[in-house]
Design an enzyme around this catalytic site. Structure first.
Site, short mmCIF file in Angstrom:
data_model
loop_
_atom_site.label_atom_id
_atom_site.label_comp_id
_atom_site.label_asym_id
_atom_site.label_seq_id
_atom_site.Cartn_x
_atom_site.Cartn_y
_atom_site.Cartn_z
CD GLN A 4 -3.18 0.80 0.33
OE1 GLN A 4 -3.20 -0.15 -0.45
NE2 GLN A 4 -4.18 1.66 0.38
CG HIS B 274 -3.21 -6.72 -1.68
ND1 HIS B 274 -3.05 -8.04 -2.01
CD2 HIS B 274 -3.49 -6.08 -2.84
CE1 HIS B 274 -3.24 -8.19 -3.32
NE2 HIS B 274 -3.51 -7.00 -3.84
CE LYS B 275 0.12 0.64 -5.50
NZ LYS B 275 0.71 0.88 -6.84
CG HIS B 276 -7.04 -1.47 -0.54
ND1 HIS B 276 -5.94 -1.68 0.28
CD2 HIS B 276 -7.96 -0.85 0.24
CE1 HIS B 276 -6.20 -1.21 1.50
NE2 HIS B 276 -7.41 -0.69 1.49
CG LEU B 277 -6.37 2.95 -5.81
CD1 LEU B 277 -5.93 1.91 -6.82
CD2 LEU B 277 -6.24 4.33 -6.44
#
Length: 297
Positions: free
Chosen positions: A112, A149-152
């Site tokens: 993230q 964990h990368k999330h938009l």
């Protein structure tokens, strides 16, 4: 999913209905109040069943028997809405406060803290072009990210019944006539460091919109002196994106006066766990809390 002919908004709605029936979605009940400060009508939501979310998270973690638990790898099939290009997936937010709140996640693990890249932003715009709402990114745990964990995220308007858009919008739109598209400035009325820019006409493709956004995003990181090495950011920040404008806010701590703040706080929508926390916000006022988790001007 069998919905391939539907547009994304229809798929989000259809997935929501199914996920509710299957009990895969766990909406969090809230009451809300408006709290006005300096002509900003803040929405404060009070959680009715935070315990359920916390218990469910504990159960999930136990099931995985690991601190490295990642709910996005694999994500729950019943929350899946659609693929967004080759690198991202759109899923429903399992513990949603507002209906049809979606997450845009990378298919492979990325942290993230990584800077947003052109693929992230194109996936973001694929959703924003079909959902009338607010896009946001909590860059790092200090900025309110609950998963590494990368999330938009995209949340549809209105953020509360009996309201339009979201509370901070009018303040930003007051700058529309003073600014050229792509010019990065700070909103003078706010007591904490932040930057805004107008993106101009975003009737373009998701790819073109992503290019414009990426350029402004990097200008904002520089304007706010948010340290990064071109790939990873050392400073945490919140990013808000609408069809017309963007705002970035550097962060120094995840909470103030016991109130946790993520990007939605800077949109003017605060979330509290109980009546005691509501009283704390009334006592200290929302802008004081936002200033404490950001950088005071």
């Amino acid at each position: 999913m069998g919905n391939n002919n539907l547009d994304l908004w229809s798929k989000i709605n259809a997935t929501t209905i199914n996920a509710l029936q299957e009990k895969a979605l766990k909406p969090i009940e809230t009451k809300y109040q408006f709290l006005e400060e300096q002509n900003i009508n803040f929405i404060v939501r009070i959680l009715d069943n935070i315990q359920r979310k916390e218990n469910a998270k504990k159960k999930q973690k136990k099931k995985q028997k690991s601190t490295e638990y990642n709910p996005f790898l694999p994500y729950e099939e019943k929350l899946y809405v659609d693929d967004l290009g080759d690198s991202h997936v759109c899923i429903l937010n399992k513990y949603n406060v507002v209906n049809n709140h979606v997450l845009i996640i990378t298919k492979d693990f990325e942290p993230q803290e990584n800077l947003l890249n052109i693929n992230d932003l194109e996936a973001f715009w694929m959703v924003l072009k079909q959902v009338s709402g607010l896009g946001f990114y909590n860059a790092g745990a200090v900025a309110g990210a609950s998963q590494p964990h990368k999330h938009l995220q995209v949340i549809p308007f209105p953020l509360a019944p009996n309201s339009q858009g979201f509370p901070m919008e009018n303040l930003v739109l007051n700058y529309r006539s003073k600014l050229r598209d792509g010019e990065v400035v700070t909103v003078d009325e706010l007591p904490y460091l932040q930057a805004i820019a107008f993106t101009g006409n975003m009737e373009k493709s998701a790819k073109e919109s992503a290019k414009i956004t990426k350029e402004l995003y990097h200008q904002m990181l520089e304007y706010l002196s948010i340290e990064n090495d071109g790939k990873t950011s050392r400073g945490n920040y919140n990013l808000l994106v609408t069809k017309q404008w963007m705002m970035m806010i550097p962060r120094t701590q995840p909470k103030a006066e016991s109130i946790s703040i993520n990007s939605l706080g800077f949109a003017g929508a605060l979330l509290v766990k109980n009546e005691e926390q509501l009283e704390i916000i009334k006592q200290y006022k929302p802008l004081h809390i936002l200033k404490k988790v950001g950088i005071e001007k």
